[in-house]
Design a protein around this motif. Structure first.
Motif, PDB file in Angstrom:
ATOM      1  N   SER A  24       0.648  -1.238  -0.046  1.00 38.92           N
ATOM      2  CA  SER A  24      -0.073  -0.137   0.110  1.00 38.92           C
ATOM      3  C   SER A  24       0.736   1.147  -0.130  1.00 38.92           C
ATOM      4  N   PHE A  25       0.435   2.274  -0.561  1.00 40.05           N
ATOM      5  CA  PHE A  25       0.878   3.507  -0.609  1.00 40.05           C
ATOM      6  C   PHE A  25       0.094   4.694  -0.218  1.00 40.05           C
ATOM      7  N   LYS A  26       0.185   5.157   0.783  1.00 38.14           N
ATOM      8  CA  LYS A  26      -1.001   6.410   1.264  1.00 38.14           C
ATOM      9  C   LYS A  26      -0.132   7.684   1.406  1.00 38.14           C
ATOM     10  N   LEU A  27      -0.973   8.799   1.149  1.00 40.65           N
ATOM     11  CA  LEU A  27      -0.463  10.001   1.508  1.00 40.65           C
ATOM     12  C   LEU A  27      -1.542  10.366   2.769  1.00 40.65           C
ATOM     13  N   GLU A  28      -1.208  10.598   3.892  1.00 45.69           N
ATOM     14  CA  GLU A  28      -1.876  10.976   5.128  1.00 45.69           C
ATOM     15  C   GLU A  28      -1.854  12.679   5.440  1.00 45.69           C
ATOM     16  N   LEU A  29      -2.758  13.233   4.933  1.00 40.19           N
ATOM     17  CA  LEU A  29      -2.612  14.718   5.268  1.00 40.19           C
ATOM     18  C   LEU A  29      -3.052  14.991   6.998  1.00 40.19           C
ATOM     19  N   ASP A  30      -2.121  15.911   7.362  1.00 38.13           N
ATOM     20  CA  ASP A  30      -2.481  16.180   8.681  1.00 38.13           C
ATOM     21  C   ASP A  30      -3.822  17.003   9.143  1.00 38.13           C
ATOM     22  N   GLY A  31      -4.598  17.416   7.977  1.00 33.96           N
ATOM     23  CA  GLY A  31      -6.015  18.025   8.439  1.00 33.96           C
ATOM     24  C   GLY A  31      -6.947  17.045   8.229  1.00 33.96           C
ATOM     25  N   PRO A  32      -8.437  17.559   8.492  1.00 25.72           N
ATOM     26  CA  PRO A  32      -9.187  16.360   8.309  1.00 25.72           C
ATOM     27  C   PRO A  32      -9.537  16.079   6.996  1.00 25.72           C
ATOM     28  N   GLY A  33     -10.085  14.967   6.862  1.00 22.80           N
ATOM     29  CA  GLY A  33     -10.292  14.263   5.529  1.00 22.80           C
ATOM     30  C   GLY A  33     -11.055  15.244   4.458  1.00 22.80           C
ATOM     31  N   ASP A  34     -11.793  16.007   4.953  1.00 25.24           N
ATOM     32  CA  ASP A  34     -12.749  16.687   3.882  1.00 25.24           C
ATOM     33  C   ASP A  34     -12.076  18.145   4.045  1.00 25.24           C
ATOM     34  N   ALA A  35     -10.919  18.424   4.079  1.00 27.39           N
ATOM     35  CA  ALA A  35     -10.243  19.725   4.007  1.00 27.39           C
ATOM     36  C   ALA A  35     -10.246  20.300   2.940  1.00 27.39           C
ATOM     37  N   VAL A  36     -10.536  21.783   2.802  1.00 25.85           N
ATOM     38  CA  VAL A  36     -10.309  22.433   1.615  1.00 25.85           C
ATOM     39  C   VAL A  36      -9.281  23.486   1.946  1.00 25.85           C
ATOM     40  N   TYR A  37      -8.238  23.561   0.964  1.00 21.21           N
ATOM     41  CA  TYR A  37      -6.933  24.559   1.320  1.00 21.21           C
ATOM     42  C   TYR A  37      -7.157  25.900   0.426  1.00 21.21           C
ATOM     43  N   ALA A  38      -6.822  26.878   0.856  1.00 18.81           N
ATOM     44  CA  ALA A  38      -6.826  28.064   0.179  1.00 18.81           C
ATOM     45  C   ALA A  38      -5.206  28.469  -0.215  1.00 18.81           C
ATOM     46  N   SER A  39      -5.122  29.560  -1.142  1.00 20.81           N
ATOM     47  CA  SER A  39      -3.863  29.944  -1.569  1.00 20.81           C
ATOM     48  C   SER A  39      -3.203  30.238  -0.326  1.00 20.81           C
ATOM     49  N   SER A  40      -2.087  30.062  -0.278  1.00 18.33           N
ATOM     50  CA  SER A  40      -0.991  30.307   0.719  1.00 18.33           C
ATOM     51  C   SER A  40      -1.137  29.494   2.145  1.00 18.33           C
ATOM     52  N   GLU A  41      -1.863  28.533   2.159  1.00 21.05           N
ATOM     53  CA  GLU A  41      -1.920  27.580   3.324  1.00 21.05           C
ATOM     54  C   GLU A  41      -0.889  26.465   3.043  1.00 21.05           C
ATOM     55  N   ILE A  42      -0.412  26.008   4.144  1.00 20.83           N
ATOM     56  CA  ILE A  42       0.590  24.986   4.292  1.00 20.83           C
ATOM     57  C   ILE A  42      -0.115  23.685   4.399  1.00 20.83           C
ATOM     58  N   VAL A  43       0.172  22.780   3.427  1.00 18.15           N
ATOM     59  CA  VAL A  43      -0.575  21.426   3.447  1.00 18.15           C
ATOM     60  C   VAL A  43       0.713  20.551   3.921  1.00 18.15           C
ATOM     61  N   SER A  44       0.478  19.542   5.141  1.00 13.12           N
ATOM     62  CA  SER A  44       1.395  18.808   5.364  1.00 13.12           C
ATOM     63  C   SER A  44       0.995  17.331   5.732  1.00 13.12           C
ATOM     64  N   GLY A  45       1.820  16.537   5.761  1.00 12.82           N
ATOM     65  CA  GLY A  45       1.210  15.181   6.175  1.00 12.82           C
ATOM     66  C   GLY A  45       2.537  14.168   6.119  1.00 12.82           C
ATOM     67  N   GLN A  46       2.357  12.863   5.883  1.00 11.08           N
ATOM     68  CA  GLN A  46       3.260  11.949   5.693  1.00 11.08           C
ATOM     69  C   GLN A  46       2.732  10.818   4.697  1.00 11.08           C
ATOM     70  N   VAL A  47       3.982  10.315   4.054  1.00 12.69           N
ATOM     71  CA  VAL A  47       3.695   9.219   3.086  1.00 12.69           C
ATOM     72  C   VAL A  47       3.926   7.832   3.565  1.00 12.69           C
ATOM     73  N   VAL A  48       3.106   6.776   3.432  1.00 18.86           N
ATOM     74  CA  VAL A  48       3.327   5.771   4.254  1.00 18.86           C
ATOM     75  C   VAL A  48       3.182   4.703   3.193  1.00 18.86           C
ATOM     76  N   LEU A  49       4.121   3.927   3.371  1.00 16.32           N
ATOM     77  CA  LEU A  49       4.662   3.066   2.174  1.00 16.32           C
ATOM     78  C   LEU A  49       4.641   1.705   2.996  1.00 16.32           C
ATOM     79  N   GLU A  50       3.852   0.668   2.664  1.00 16.66           N
ATOM     80  CA  GLU A  50       3.868  -0.797   3.106  1.00 16.66           C
ATOM     81  C   GLU A  50       4.171  -1.659   2.181  1.00 16.66           C
ATOM     82  N   LEU A  51       5.270  -2.579   2.432  1.00 18.88           N
ATOM     83  CA  LEU A  51       5.852  -3.337   1.345  1.00 18.88           C
ATOM     84  C   LEU A  51       5.517  -4.883   1.672  1.00 18.88           C
ATOM     85  N   ASN A  52       5.656  -5.684   0.505  1.00 18.16           N
ATOM     86  CA  ASN A  52       5.303  -6.963   0.935  1.00 18.16           C
ATOM     87  C   ASN A  52       6.292  -7.728   1.488  1.00 18.16           C
TER      88      ASN A  52
END
Length: 88
Positions: A8-36
């Protein structure tokens, strides 16, 4: 590394799942990579793109006939490539 190595390969953002971002807002999160299986990873990069698309119809009455104008607009707000692991 081949795609059958990736469980699996997921990008998990720090904000709520239904977040809407405006210009100049910072979007952060983490990449989760699960290997077999154990795998050597030499490099990894992520490409992010922020886009907006709008579509609308405008009605102009033209006597007996209604005339519709069909509009579409696309804007790319950002396109960013980030190396998470840089190969040698």
């Amino acid at each position: 590394m081949t795609f059958n190595t990736i469980k699996s390969f997921k990008l998990e953002l720090d904000g709520p799942g239904d977040a809407v971002y405006a210009s100049s807002e910072i979007v952060s999160g983490q990449v989760v990579l699960e290997l077999n299986r154990d795998t050597k990873v030499h490099s990894m990069k992520v490409l992010g793109r922020g886009v907006a698309t709008a579509h609308w119809l405008e009605n102009r009455s033209g006597g007996m006939k209604a005339v519709y104008n069909d509009y579409t607009s696309n804007i790319t707000y950002f396109r960013k490539r980030q190396h998470l692991i840089r190969g040698k």
